[in-house]
Design a protein around this motif. Structure first.
Motif, PDB file in Angstrom:
ATOM      1  N   ALA A 123     -70.572  -0.508  39.993  1.00 36.68           N
ATOM      2  CA  ALA A 123     -70.240  -1.928  40.046  1.00 36.68           C
ATOM      3  C   ALA A 123     -71.103  -2.722  39.058  1.00 36.68           C
ATOM      4  O   ALA A 123     -70.616  -3.633  38.379  1.00 36.68           O
ATOM      5  CB  ALA A 123     -70.428  -2.453  41.465  1.00 36.68           C
ATOM      6  N   LYS A 124     -72.382  -2.371  38.935  1.00 31.26           N
ATOM      7  CA  LYS A 124     -73.267  -3.048  37.981  1.00 31.26           C
ATOM      8  C   LYS A 124     -72.813  -2.817  36.542  1.00 31.26           C
ATOM      9  O   LYS A 124     -73.033  -3.656  35.669  1.00 31.26           O
ATOM     10  CB  LYS A 124     -74.698  -2.570  38.163  1.00 31.26           C
ATOM     11  N   LEU A 125     -72.185  -1.674  36.317  1.00 33.05           N
ATOM     12  CA  LEU A 125     -71.694  -1.348  34.975  1.00 33.05           C
ATOM     13  C   LEU A 125     -70.314  -1.937  34.696  1.00 33.05           C
ATOM     14  O   LEU A 125     -69.742  -1.696  33.643  1.00 33.05           O
ATOM     15  CB  LEU A 125     -71.667   0.175  34.792  1.00 33.05           C
ATOM     16  N   GLY A 126     -69.770  -2.676  35.658  1.00 34.13           N
ATOM     17  CA  GLY A 126     -68.530  -3.407  35.414  1.00 34.13           C
ATOM     18  C   GLY A 126     -67.300  -2.903  36.135  1.00 34.13           C
ATOM     19  O   GLY A 126     -66.205  -3.439  35.933  1.00 34.13           O
ATOM     20  N   VAL A 127     -67.438  -1.870  36.978  1.00 41.67           N
ATOM     21  CA  VAL A 127     -66.277  -1.357  37.716  1.00 41.67           C
ATOM     22  C   VAL A 127     -66.002  -2.286  38.892  1.00 41.67           C
ATOM     23  O   VAL A 127     -66.865  -2.491  39.758  1.00 41.67           O
ATOM     24  CB  VAL A 127     -66.534   0.082  38.211  1.00 41.67           C
ATOM     25  N   ARG A 128     -64.800  -2.829  38.966  1.00 41.39           N
ATOM     26  CA  ARG A 128     -64.475  -3.823  40.005  1.00 41.39           C
ATOM     27  C   ARG A 128     -64.099  -3.190  41.333  1.00 41.39           C
ATOM     28  O   ARG A 128     -64.277  -3.810  42.384  1.00 41.39           O
ATOM     29  CB  ARG A 128     -63.327  -4.717  39.519  1.00 41.39           C
ATOM     30  N   HIS A 129     -63.554  -1.981  41.304  1.00 47.68           N
ATOM     31  CA  HIS A 129     -63.065  -1.371  42.537  1.00 47.68           C
ATOM     32  C   HIS A 129     -63.815  -0.065  42.806  1.00 47.68           C
ATOM     33  O   HIS A 129     -63.708   0.883  42.028  1.00 47.68           O
ATOM     34  CB  HIS A 129     -61.567  -1.085  42.436  1.00 47.68           C
ATOM     35  N   THR A 130     -64.582  -0.020  43.883  1.00 49.35           N
ATOM     36  CA  THR A 130     -65.288   1.201  44.276  1.00 49.35           C
ATOM     37  C   THR A 130     -64.890   1.569  45.694  1.00 49.35           C
ATOM     38  O   THR A 130     -64.700   0.689  46.545  1.00 49.35           O
ATOM     39  CB  THR A 130     -66.814   1.025  44.183  1.00 49.35           C
TER      40      THR A 130
END
Length: 358
Positions: free
Chosen positions: A221-228
């Motif tokens: 998420a910190k690296l820009g992934v919106r959906h985890t």
């Protein structure tokens, strides 16, 4: 050309048998006409290295002679007589694989599938796999598998560039054009985290990262992934389908190596979609192949970082679209490499990327 005389001996980690990795004095290797001698700044360790150290990886050199390490970066010290692409003092990152350059696969850029794999007499080398690698103070590498490292990138960034090349090559093999498409990535390890960033940079509509460890999903998420999606808390198949309006993703990428994950990939991929496998597995996997056929899904595999994709990774990293440094969680000096591997194996301190500094 020599910038400063390299010493005659160096410290290097040598594999003497399964689980028996010792740091010893070895002669500094000399570059051939097409080679470059590099002083290693840092070498990353990964799951493949665990297999190599345990003696479960094919075509490695004999015990007592072989130094692993295939995710390294450093500074050019000496160049071979025909090399003019690099100069002493240049910072470089690498492709681990250097194909023979003469077989049918190498000629179309598939040098990670070189038909002369493991045959040094025909020119093949895979640093840290079939040839001595970067868990040492110095290493020799073929000029064709080296890249200039831009000044704005750190050594920590550089050791993840080969990893990013793995994801880029996989996407290349699977067609590459993912603008506006939904992508699910299973396995938020270094390959999965770098590939997730690549997918964002390539214009994917939704990038969905699936894993079991909250800390890695948070890093995604910190690296820009919106959906985890934490697959230890929810059904990942159900969660992916809900995110995609029950249709599924255009592309599922299997980077976890989990024995049950290929089946999950099949279940979350839409009709006519694709599955890309970039992981290795400890045993046979179970997959309902009939369901894959009924859904007209195309499956792809890729190994390593072929088709010049490390160069693309360097460009993405230099532009700020790939961040590798944030994945480096543990650093060890070369003399403590056994401890580095213990931490990896036991997952002590939740390591993402462990690096060794000569």
């Amino acid at each position: 050309m020599i910038i400063a005389s390299a010493p005659t001996t160096m410290r290097a980690a040598v594999l003497y048998g399964p689980g028996d990795l010792r740091v010893v004095d070895r002669p500094v290797p000399r570059p051939g006409p097409e080679d470059v001698l590099v002083r290693v700044e840092m070498c990353g360790a990964c799951g493949t290295d665990l297999k190599i150290v345990d003696g479960h990886f094919p075509q490695t050199p004999p015990f007592g002679e072989f130094t692993p390490g295939h995710e390294w970066t450093g500074v050019v010290v000496e160049t071979g007589s025909t090399v003019d692409e690099f100069q002493p003092g240049d910072r470089v990152c690498i492709e681990a694989h250097r194909g023979c350059g003469r077989c049918a696969n190498c000629l179309v850029g598939r040098y990670t599938a070189c038909l002369n794999y493991g045959n040094p007499a025909k020119g093949h080398r895979a640093s840290g796999m079939t040839a001595n690698g970067g868990f040492a103070e110095y290493v020799v590498h073929h000029v064709s598998a080296l890249y200039h490292l831009p000044a704005e990138l750190s050594a920590e960034d550089a050791v993840l560039i080969t990893t990013a090349g793995t994801g880029l090559y996989g996407l290349d093999v699977a067609g590459g054009y993912i603008v506006g498409q939904d992508v699910a990535i299973f396995g938020p390890g270094p390959v999965g985290l770098m590939t997730a960033q690549v997918c964002r940079a390539m214009g994917a509509a939704r990038v969905i990262l699936v894993g079991t460890r909250p800390s890695r999903l948070e890093l995604g998420a910190k690296l820009g992934v919106r959906h985890t999606i934490n697959s230890s808390e929810v059904d990942p198949v159900r969660a992916v389908l809900e995110l995609t309006g029950e249709q599924g993703v255009d592309l599922a990428i299997e980077a976890s190596g989990g024995l049950g994950t290929p089946q999950q990939c099949a279940e979350v991929t839409k009709r006519g979609g694709k599955i890309l496998f970039v992981a290795f597995y400890r045993d046979s996997v179970q997959l309902d192949l009939s369901a894959v056929v009924r859904k007209d899904i195309t499956m792809y595999t890729s190994r390593g970082e072929g088709r010049n994709n490390v160069q693309r990774a360097v460009a993405l990293a230099a532009s700020g679209q790939l961040r590798g440094k944030e994945l480096v969680t543990h650093r060890f000096p070369l003399d403590q490499i056994a401890e580095a591997f213990r931490v990896m194996r036991e997952r002590e301190g939740d390591p993402v990327k462990v690096v060794v500094v000569p």
